[in-house]
Write an enzyme that holds these catalytic residues in place. Structure first.
Site, PDB file in Angstrom:
ATOM      1  N   SER A 121      -3.640  55.982   9.221  1.00 54.68           N
ATOM      2  CA  SER A 121      -4.485  54.849   8.853  1.00 54.68           C
ATOM      3  C   SER A 121      -4.800  54.803   7.369  1.00 54.68           C
ATOM      4  O   SER A 121      -5.204  53.775   6.852  1.00 54.68           O
ATOM      5  CB  SER A 121      -5.810  54.907   9.628  1.00 54.68           C
ATOM      6  OG  SER A 121      -6.503  56.103   9.325  1.00 54.68           O
ATOM      7  N   CYS A 122      -4.619  55.922   6.679  1.00 51.06           N
ATOM      8  CA  CYS A 122      -4.960  55.935   5.257  1.00 51.06           C
ATOM      9  C   CYS A 122      -4.133  56.965   4.522  1.00 51.06           C
ATOM     10  O   CYS A 122      -4.344  58.157   4.667  1.00 51.06           O
ATOM     11  CB  CYS A 122      -6.444  56.250   5.064  1.00 51.06           C
ATOM     12  SG  CYS A 122      -6.936  56.317   3.335  1.00 51.06           S
ATOM     13  N   GLY A 123      -3.169  56.493   3.744  1.00 53.72           N
ATOM     14  CA  GLY A 123      -2.287  57.410   3.046  1.00 53.72           C
ATOM     15  C   GLY A 123      -2.875  57.975   1.784  1.00 53.72           C
ATOM     16  O   GLY A 123      -2.233  58.779   1.117  1.00 53.72           O
ATOM     17  N   VAL A 124      -4.093  57.600   1.410  1.00 52.24           N
ATOM     18  CA  VAL A 124      -4.670  58.047   0.154  1.00 52.24           C
ATOM     19  C   VAL A 124      -5.721  59.129   0.357  1.00 52.24           C
ATOM     20  O   VAL A 124      -6.232  59.692  -0.584  1.00 52.24           O
ATOM     21  CB  VAL A 124      -5.276  56.834  -0.599  1.00 52.24           C
ATOM     22  CG1 VAL A 124      -5.666  57.204  -2.011  1.00 52.24           C
ATOM     23  CG2 VAL A 124      -4.312  55.671  -0.633  1.00 52.24           C
ATOM     24  N   CYS A 125      -6.080  59.416   1.617  1.00 60.74           N
ATOM     25  CA  CYS A 125      -7.132  60.388   1.889  1.00 60.74           C
ATOM     26  C   CYS A 125      -6.811  61.734   1.251  1.00 60.74           C
ATOM     27  O   CYS A 125      -5.687  62.216   1.324  1.00 60.74           O
ATOM     28  CB  CYS A 125      -7.296  60.573   3.391  1.00 60.74           C
ATOM     29  SG  CYS A 125      -8.002  59.140   4.225  1.00 60.74           S
TER      30      CYS A 125
END
Length: 282
Positions: A121-125
């Site tokens: 859901s979030c590739g920047v975490c």
């Protein structure tokens, strides 16, 4: 047990008539560990670069696209081999892939000083700062800016995407990234449970087919547009991004900074243009 993109699970379906037991198709989601092998012939070393949740399939493309968009490698020619590794687990799943660079090729590991975990859901975490993902495009402003598309062509893209989303038709649970010519011809499409994974797969196959830069194409995203998706698109020279969903504020800021045409809510014959509207012929 082989890894599959679709799993069937027992469910109870409830409607106005009551409830029934049935098998339902769901998009598979499993972790993939990406390892990087590099060094000269006498001093090879292996580093764990990332663990990402993904839909199994096209793992080599995902790994190649990830390494390129993170700025770790500069070209597909730097890669000698990509292969799954054996990793002991109860279900014998192929969830570890190793990318071997050619002897003497030195990867850029400045922004990957630690192993980092990213979710679908979030590739920047987990990134240490925004500067770690503001990688510099290999193409930048040096490319000719002649790309454009008509409103009619843009409005027709979601229907084309829908017709070619095979796994989505079975599961209803996948994101897609599609590459079109500016005349509306579908060139490439990849699906994944994660938005960033789908785009990495798309970039990986485009890189492998020597299609870069992609400055005469349109990128269509099946969901919303995040900062990271714009960053990845900039890395390969894309100048028009269209999405079925909404962009984030950071996505708009980054698109504006790199003169990328960003379109959102592309559905039902309408859309919003957020940046660089000059490429859209209305």
């Amino acid at each position: 047990m082989p890894v599959t993109a679709i799993n069937q699970l027992p469910v109870i379906k409830v409607n106005a008539s009551g409830s029934t037991e049935a098998l339902d198709k769901l998009a598979a989601e499993e972790p993939l560990e990406i390892r990087l092998e590099f060094g000269d012939e006498q001093h090879r070393q292996t580093r764990n670069v990332s663990v990402t949740m993904r839909t199994p399939g096209n793992d080599a493309e995902l790994a190649l696209g990830f390494l390129f968009t993170e700025g770790i490698i500069c070209d597909a020619d730097e890669v000698e081999n990509i292969a799954h590794c054996f990793a002991a687990c109860d279900e014998d799943r192929q969830n570890v892939i190793q990318v071997a660079l050619k002897p003497g090729v030195q990867p850029n590991l400045q922004n990957t000083g630690r192993n980092f975990y990213t979710t679908s859901s979030c590739g920047v975490c987990g990134k240490s700062s925004i500067h770690a993902i503001r990688t510099v495009s290999a193409f930048g402003s040096a490319l000719p800016d002649h790309n454009s598309a008509t409103a009619e062509i843009l409005n027709g893209l979601p229907a084309i995407l829908s017709r070619h989303q095979d796994i989505f038709d079975d599961t209803g649970g996948l994101h897609a990234s599609a590459l079109f010519t500016n005349q509306g011809e579908l060139r490439l499409l990849r699906e994944d449970v994660g938005r960033h994974n789908a785009l990495d797969k798309l970039i990986g196959v485009a890189l492998d087919q020597d299609l870069l830069p992609l400055n005469q194409h349109i990128l269509l995203l099946s969901g919303r547009t995040s900062f990271e998706l714009v960053q990845k698109a900039v890395m390969v020279g894309i100048t028009i991004i269209a999405a079925i969903g909404a962009p984030s504020t950071l996505a708009v800021q980054l698109a504006d900074e790199f003169n990328v045409t960003l379109i959102g809510f592309l559905r039902d014959g309408r859309f919003n243009i957020y940046t660089s509207a000059h490429r859209v012929k209305i």
